[in-house]
Design an enzyme around this catalytic site. Structure first.
Site, short mmCIF file in Angstrom:
data_model
loop_
_atom_site.label_atom_id
_atom_site.label_comp_id
_atom_site.label_asym_id
_atom_site.label_seq_id
_atom_site.Cartn_x
_atom_site.Cartn_y
_atom_site.Cartn_z
CB CYS A 108 -13.24 -39.11 9.14
SG CYS A 108 -11.72 -38.15 8.91
CG HIS A 211 -12.28 -42.15 5.39
ND1 HIS A 211 -13.26 -41.18 5.36
CD2 HIS A 211 -11.17 -41.57 5.93
CE1 HIS A 211 -12.77 -40.05 5.86
NE2 HIS A 211 -11.52 -40.26 6.22
CD GLU A 213 -16.00 -42.79 4.03
OE1 GLU A 213 -15.40 -41.69 4.01
OE2 GLU A 213 -15.93 -43.57 4.98
#
Length: 234
Positions: A108, A211, A213
């Site tokens: 990001c 993302h 994560e």
């Protein structure tokens, strides 16, 4: 077992005067066989040089908007909150890491910052400056896909995942405007926005706009990205 040490740029809470970390960054690295280490927030040149030497790879995380001053633009009202401390740290850390040719993964803001550091520019606010029907800033839950991206043939992400399209989550209001000369696109949203990049002249410099994560527990592709990064740092 070779467990590469991965330095992770800290997240900053300006109001609480603290820095912190999302578990998904740490766990994504650990599950891939790396040792995640949250870095101190510092712009001390000597400390940065030492950090660059100590770690085997570096994760440039999401977070605040990159200051437009770094890419030669006036800060517009539609630009979000910035963090001068992070900008200052990363402006020193990224060149030091590049000089040592250590593996880098950007996520990001990490993608945006890498693009700026290598000579690219950003949209300060996609809805205002590049209106699109693609949902680039989704509502929770953030581990669900928001839109597809196309992976061009001959790019390392296409080779890793073995797919020409994948679905990704999305939580950003800024994005790449002018791609840095040293970077190449390896994923594009349906509206043409660059969603992933790599530096072909480096050992491993990858960055994604989405993302992993958040999505890694549900999505094999996200786990493969973390694994590719950690393997490059071994």
């Amino acid at each position: 077992m070779n467990m590469p040490q991965i330095g992770i740029v800290p997240l900053i809470d300006i109001q609480r005067e603290s820095y912190w970390m999302l578990p998904g960054y740490m766990e994504g690295i650990a599950d891939a066989g790396g040792l995640p280490i949250m870095l101190p927030l510092t712009a001390d040149p000597a400390a940065i040089r030492r950090i660059a030497q100590l770690c085997d790879g570096f994760l440039f995380t999401g977070g605040h908007d990159v200051s437009p001053e770094l890419y030669g633009q006036e800060i517009l009202p539609l630009c979000g909150e910035r963090c001068p401390e992070r900008d200052a740290m990363e402006r020193l850390l990224f060149p030091a890491v590049m000089e040592l040719d250590k593996p880098v993964l950007g996520i990001c803001r990490g993608l945006q910052f890498i693009n700026v550091m290598l000579g690219g520019t950003l949209f300060q606010d996609i809805p205002a400056q590049r209106p699109s029907e693609v949902i680039h800033h989704q509502d929770p839950p953030y581990d669900s896909p928001s839109h597809p991206v196309e992976l061009p043939a001959g790019t390392p992400l296409r080779e890793l995942l073995g797919r020409d399209t994948i679905s990704v989550n999305s939580c950003h209001h800024q994005g790449i405007r002018d791609l840095a000369p040293a970077l190449r696109s390896m994923a594009n949203a349906p509206d043409g926005l660059v969603e992933a990049v790599w530096a072909a002249d480096r050992r491993y410099v990858w960055a994604v706009q989405w993302h992993p994560e958040f999505s890694r527990l549900k999505d094999d592709h996200s786990r493969h990205i973390f694994q590719s990064f950690v393997d490059a740092a071994r």
